[in-house]
Design an enzyme around this catalytic site. Sequence first.
Site, PDB file in Angstrom:
ATOM      1  N   GLU A 162       0.807  -1.238   0.000  1.00 36.77           N
ATOM      2  CA  GLU A 162       0.000   0.000   0.000  1.00 36.77           C
ATOM      3  C   GLU A 162       0.838   1.286   0.000  1.00 36.77           C
ATOM      4  O   GLU A 162       0.646   2.183   0.818  1.00 36.77           O
ATOM      5  CB  GLU A 162      -0.937  -0.027   1.219  1.00 36.77           C
ATOM      6  N   ASN A 210       2.034  -5.121  -3.180  1.00 35.80           N
ATOM      7  CA  ASN A 210       0.671  -5.458  -2.782  1.00 35.80           C
ATOM      8  C   ASN A 210      -0.141  -4.192  -2.565  1.00 35.80           C
ATOM      9  O   ASN A 210       0.328  -3.260  -1.910  1.00 35.80           O
ATOM     10  CB  ASN A 210       0.704  -6.283  -1.491  1.00 35.80           C
ATOM     11  N   HIS A 246     -10.588  -6.282  -1.438  1.00 34.69           N
ATOM     12  CA  HIS A 246     -11.537  -6.178  -0.325  1.00 34.69           C
ATOM     13  C   HIS A 246     -12.833  -5.581  -0.887  1.00 34.69           C
ATOM     14  O   HIS A 246     -12.896  -4.385  -1.177  1.00 34.69           O
ATOM     15  CB  HIS A 246     -10.967  -5.296   0.800  1.00 34.69           C
ATOM     16  N   GLU A 277      -6.017 -10.769  -0.739  1.00 34.62           N
ATOM     17  CA  GLU A 277      -6.772 -10.540   0.499  1.00 34.62           C
ATOM     18  C   GLU A 277      -8.285 -10.519   0.255  1.00 34.62           C
ATOM     19  O   GLU A 277      -9.032  -9.801   0.864  1.00 34.62           O
ATOM     20  CB  GLU A 277      -6.332  -9.223   1.158  1.00 34.62           C
ATOM     21  N   ASP A 279     -12.032 -10.658   0.276  1.00 34.96           N
ATOM     22  CA  ASP A 279     -13.193 -10.904   1.123  1.00 34.96           C
ATOM     23  C   ASP A 279     -14.326 -10.027   0.575  1.00 34.96           C
ATOM     24  O   ASP A 279     -14.076  -9.008  -0.069  1.00 34.96           O
ATOM     25  CB  ASP A 279     -12.934 -10.641   2.614  1.00 34.96           C
TER      26      ASP A 279
HETATM   27  O1  G3I Z   1      -2.015  -8.406  19.040  1.00 34.72           O
HETATM   28  C1  G3I Z   1      -2.715  -7.364  19.744  1.00 34.72           C
HETATM   29  C2  G3I Z   1      -3.223  -7.882  21.060  1.00 34.72           C
HETATM   30  O2  G3I Z   1      -2.112  -8.240  21.895  1.00 34.72           O
HETATM   31  C3  G3I Z   1      -4.059  -6.799  21.738  1.00 34.72           C
HETATM   32  O3  G3I Z   1      -4.632  -7.335  22.936  1.00 34.72           O
HETATM   33  C4  G3I Z   1      -5.175  -6.340  20.803  1.00 34.72           C
HETATM   34  C5  G3I Z   1      -5.937  -5.197  21.425  1.00 34.72           C
HETATM   35  O4  G3I Z   1      -6.867  -4.738  20.479  1.00 34.72           O
HETATM   36  O5  G3I Z   1      -4.622  -5.861  19.554  1.00 34.72           O
HETATM   37  C6  G3I Z   1      -3.888  -6.882  18.884  1.00 34.72           C
HETATM   38  O6  G3I Z   1      -3.353  -6.358  17.688  1.00 34.72           O
HETATM   39  C7  G3I Z   1      -4.323  -6.213  16.638  1.00 34.72           C
HETATM   40  C8  G3I Z   1      -3.808  -6.982  15.410  1.00 34.72           C
HETATM   41  O7  G3I Z   1      -4.690  -6.796  14.289  1.00 34.72           O
HETATM   42  C9  G3I Z   1      -3.679  -8.468  15.685  1.00 34.72           C
HETATM   43  O8  G3I Z   1      -4.943  -8.990  15.926  1.00 34.72           O
HETATM   44  C10 G3I Z   1      -4.423  -4.734  16.298  1.00 34.72           C
HETATM   45  O9  G3I Z   1      -5.047  -4.060  17.376  1.00 34.72           O
HETATM   46  C11 G3I Z   1      -5.292  -4.554  15.037  1.00 34.72           C
HETATM   47  O10 G3I Z   1      -5.235  -3.206  14.619  1.00 34.72           O
HETATM   48  C12 G3I Z   1      -4.726  -5.417  13.912  1.00 34.72           C
HETATM   49  O11 G3I Z   1      -5.621  -5.294  12.791  1.00 34.72           O
HETATM   50  C13 G3I Z   1      -5.084  -5.818  11.568  1.00 34.72           C
HETATM   51  C14 G3I Z   1      -5.053  -4.672  10.539  1.00 34.72           C
HETATM   52  O12 G3I Z   1      -4.549  -5.165   9.272  1.00 34.72           O
HETATM   53  C15 G3I Z   1      -4.151  -3.542  11.017  1.00 34.72           C
HETATM   54  O13 G3I Z   1      -4.207  -2.508  10.041  1.00 34.72           O
HETATM   55  C16 G3I Z   1      -6.016  -6.908  11.042  1.00 34.72           C
HETATM   56  O14 G3I Z   1      -5.994  -8.029  11.927  1.00 34.72           O
HETATM   57  C17 G3I Z   1      -5.570  -7.339   9.651  1.00 34.72           C
HETATM   58  O15 G3I Z   1      -6.517  -8.228   9.076  1.00 34.72           O
HETATM   59  C18 G3I Z   1      -5.419  -6.136   8.711  1.00 34.72           C
HETATM   60  O16 G3I Z   1      -4.894  -6.593   7.520  1.00 34.72           O
HETATM   61  C19 G3I Z   1      -4.632  -5.599   6.488  1.00 34.72           C
HETATM   62  C20 G3I Z   1      -3.474  -6.107   5.657  1.00 34.72           C
HETATM   63  O17 G3I Z   1      -2.354  -6.368   6.472  1.00 34.72           O
HETATM   64  C21 G3I Z   1      -3.149  -5.119   4.541  1.00 34.72           C
HETATM   65  N1  G3I Z   1      -4.348  -4.874   3.702  1.00 34.72           N
HETATM   66  C22 G3I Z   1      -5.504  -4.408   4.475  1.00 34.72           C
HETATM   67  C23 G3I Z   1      -5.856  -5.432   5.555  1.00 34.72           C
HETATM   68  C24 G3I Z   1      -7.116  -5.014   6.301  1.00 34.72           C
HETATM   69  O18 G3I Z   1      -6.904  -3.822   7.002  1.00 34.72           O
END
Ligand code: G3I
Length: 368
Positions: A162, A210, A246, A277, A279
């Site tokens: 991105e 990507n 997405h 990705e 969905d």
């Molecule tokens: O691991 C911590 C955990 O320890 C904590 O308790 C919790 C509290 O909320 O947060 C956890 O981290 C989270 C992480 O996902 C792991 O689950 C973060 O808050 C959360 O912001 C993070 O979100 C991810 C997001 O990217 C961040 O921008 C999503 O799971 C993930 O699916 C998403 O994936 C992105 C791709 O990498 C790039 N393309 C877009 C896609 C969707 O946004």
Amino acid sequence: MKRKRCLLILSFLFIISCVGSLKNDSDTLAGEEESIKKYAQAKGIYVGTAVRYTPLFHPAETNYKKLLTKEFNIIVAEDDMKFENLQTSENNFFFNYADRITAFAKSNGMKVRGHTLLWHNQSGFAANITDPTQASNVLSNHIFTVMRRYSNVVEYWDVVNEAIGSDTNLIGYPNSLRKSFWWTNLGEAYVEYAFQLARAAVPNAKLFYNEYGNEGVSRYKFRETINLVSNLKAKGLIDGLGLQMHLSTDRNYPFDDNFFLALEEYAKLGVEIHITELDIAIRLTNTNGIALTPEELEIEYEKQAQMYALTFATCLSNTNVKAILMWGFTDKYSWIPQYRINYGDALIFDKNYNKKKAYKAILEILKK
Ligand code: G3I
């Protein structure tokens, strides 16, 4: 132009014929239980999903691992191989989760995509660096350390994720790049620098760019993706392009914006294409904010199934598309409810690991 239009119409009719005839087909691969993987392999394409460490290795989540190994032949870590989770502070690495996920893939004959080496999100301590030399050294150390650790199992890397900015007045590469902290520290060459590091770290790895929002030909990011990839390709630094996809059932994008043609144009760049990705989210409330009725939901699930089928049929019509990964496979574990209020149910298994219409629609396309 007339030829291209004819080609487009013929191709679309082919795709619709695949989608339109979604019916129970009796012929399965002889003697094998039906699965996406079985039919994908027969088509020479990899189909998989993003995975999460916790459900994968949690003793109570047996269905997660069972479906993963049964249905898919390629995976990517949704979060566990991002910068913040691998290099938790400068030169301090945490590999336990990524080691287990990649070992699981290897022992189950699955290919692995690495996501992602350079991004403006989830970059941990790096986002606070203001010294260019430190930023350069930290990025180089990250890419060499991570890529070389997983060189025998991670075949594809999202080197940069991105990087095209949202200011649509900035046309051309590198003008259109996102002005993230990587740009501030390393200048407009930061994308190229990341790819140079990756190429040097593991020369036989397949290096990908990507991106999201570049799946339709009228999009700003479509043209800028072509500019970015063309420049890297000319320097021998890139092997593939990841289209995130997405989508949502309340929009017909990218099918209303010549997704088929976009794939054709990307293929001309001479790079492998992965859908990385996928969905297809459903808006779970109506315009008055009231939850959809079961009947309304069924209509959305049918639309979702058709959109998954059309995505797969369109991708299968382009030989440059080598892999299709969904961003999760069960509605129990999806990023969407947290990030897109009122949206959800985007994946092909429901929260109880039951196959949805979307799963069956994909299988019918793969059987063709
Ligand atoms: O691991 C911590 C955990 O320890 C904590 O308790 C919790 C509290 O909320 O947060 C956890 O981290 C989270 C992480 O996902 C792991 O689950 C973060 O808050 C959360 O912001 C993070 O979100 C991810 C997001 O990217 C961040 O921008 C999503 O799971 C993930 O699916 C998403 O994936 C992105 C791709 O990498 C790039 N393309 C877009 C896609 C969707 O946004």
